[in-house]
Write an enzyme that holds these catalytic residues in place. Sequence first.
Site, short mmCIF file in Angstrom:
data_model
loop_
_atom_site.label_atom_id
_atom_site.label_comp_id
_atom_site.label_asym_id
_atom_site.label_seq_id
_atom_site.Cartn_x
_atom_site.Cartn_y
_atom_site.Cartn_z
N ARG A 172 -31.62 3.75 -2.17
CA ARG A 172 -30.99 3.55 -3.74
C ARG A 172 -31.33 4.27 -4.14
O ARG A 172 -31.85 5.19 -4.57
CB ARG A 172 -31.98 2.37 -3.51
N ARG A 176 -32.38 1.70 -14.77
CA ARG A 176 -33.03 1.17 -15.64
C ARG A 176 -32.50 1.12 -17.07
O ARG A 176 -31.23 1.12 -17.17
CB ARG A 176 -34.52 2.24 -15.69
N ARG A 249 -35.90 22.77 4.77
CA ARG A 249 -35.21 23.45 3.72
C ARG A 249 -36.62 24.16 2.49
O ARG A 249 -37.82 24.38 2.72
CB ARG A 249 -34.26 22.15 2.65
N ARG A 280 -33.38 24.00 -10.88
CA ARG A 280 -33.89 23.46 -12.68
C ARG A 280 -34.88 24.53 -12.72
O ARG A 280 -34.86 25.73 -12.03
CB ARG A 280 -34.44 22.21 -11.77
N GLU A 300 -35.43 27.68 -9.83
CA GLU A 300 -35.65 26.96 -8.28
C GLU A 300 -34.17 26.95 -7.61
O GLU A 300 -33.24 26.88 -8.21
CB GLU A 300 -36.17 26.01 -7.96
N TYR A 348 -41.79 13.83 4.27
CA TYR A 348 -41.73 14.70 2.61
C TYR A 348 -42.97 13.41 2.67
O TYR A 348 -42.91 12.52 2.56
CB TYR A 348 -40.78 14.15 2.13
N ASP A 350 -45.81 13.01 -1.49
CA ASP A 350 -45.96 12.25 -2.19
C ASP A 350 -47.49 13.03 -2.33
O ASP A 350 -48.21 12.57 -1.65
CB ASP A 350 -46.07 11.88 -3.31
#
Length: 367
Positions: A172, A176, A249, A280, A300, A348, A350
Amino acid sequence: MRYYDYLVVGSGLFGATFTYLAIKNGKSVLVIDKRDHVGGNVYTEAVEGVNVHRYGAHIFHTSDKEVWDFISRFAEFNNYVNSPVANYKGELYNLPFNMNTFNRLWGVVTPEQARQKIEEQVRSLDIKEPKNLEEQALSLVGPDVYEKLIKGYTEKQWGRDCKDLPASIIKRLPCRFTFDNNYFNDRYQGIPIGGYTPIIKKMLAGADVLTGTDYFRFIKDHQNIARKTVYTGMIDEFFGFCYGKLQYRTVCFETKTLDQPNYQGVAVMNYTERDVPYTRIIEHKHFEFGTQEKTVISYEYPTEWQEGKEPYYPVGDERNLALYDRYAALAETRPDVLFGGRLGQYKYYDMDKVIRAAFTAFNKEIN
């Protein structure tokens, strides 16, 4: 050397959290890390008075109050809110996609106008079953958002054309329809004042710690050093790549100290144009509202992982996940080893999820 309850391999968030819980429960722990410092990828170091995130930006955010209360024991967090900006050929757009973004793209001023614009663009493409990431993204947000803000950045991130990436990578794309630039929806968010390294050092208090220590060389001479090993390195490497190598990666960083107080005016600037080689630029002082006379920035550059480089995140496509399942089954035959973290579980995470996973792993150990 003494005999320990746990040998913890890696001093990142998983290893440090597990160590802290073990020490608090009266266990003896030896922590080893191949790097010359503790903290893993959340390591921060002071440069010209600026706390630099050496291995990429780490913004703590969570809706898990238990995890927030836990991490807050070790540092005071500021009220930093992540509001990155996307730069596409000099055009600046707010992220995540919100009314500021849509106004900049199309001049729309109401949520209904923005919804209609997206729906019109999606409808015109008539994509029934997306076959790849490109079609999936187009079916969610249409070509304008995709071409300017998704395509180039994603291709740099993964090193592959969006048409060659599976649709499942983008389940998804949240839009917003408010003028809210806060990237995260979590209840708690911030940066620890003074950086992450002091947090890790406090977590490791009471353990013996060896940095600059490679596990495979170390264990040859200390095979009976601990009752159990907590391994946070690459699971395929642990088993000698016996089924083949998982793909990862990595990110290369180019960090510069500039003799000026402010370079880009925001902590995170994404470069979404494919021809710009970096994804970035991070300006570290803005994470802590710095007023230093100089500033430190990091470019990066994502790239394919090769031996000798740091693996950052797994390539979670079908082939790699199937290969990981084989290693996970092999891990089940080693009750003396607990595999954790991004590399040990090929997942992955957080930061808050890493801490929660360490909670779960330790609770399973003592129950």
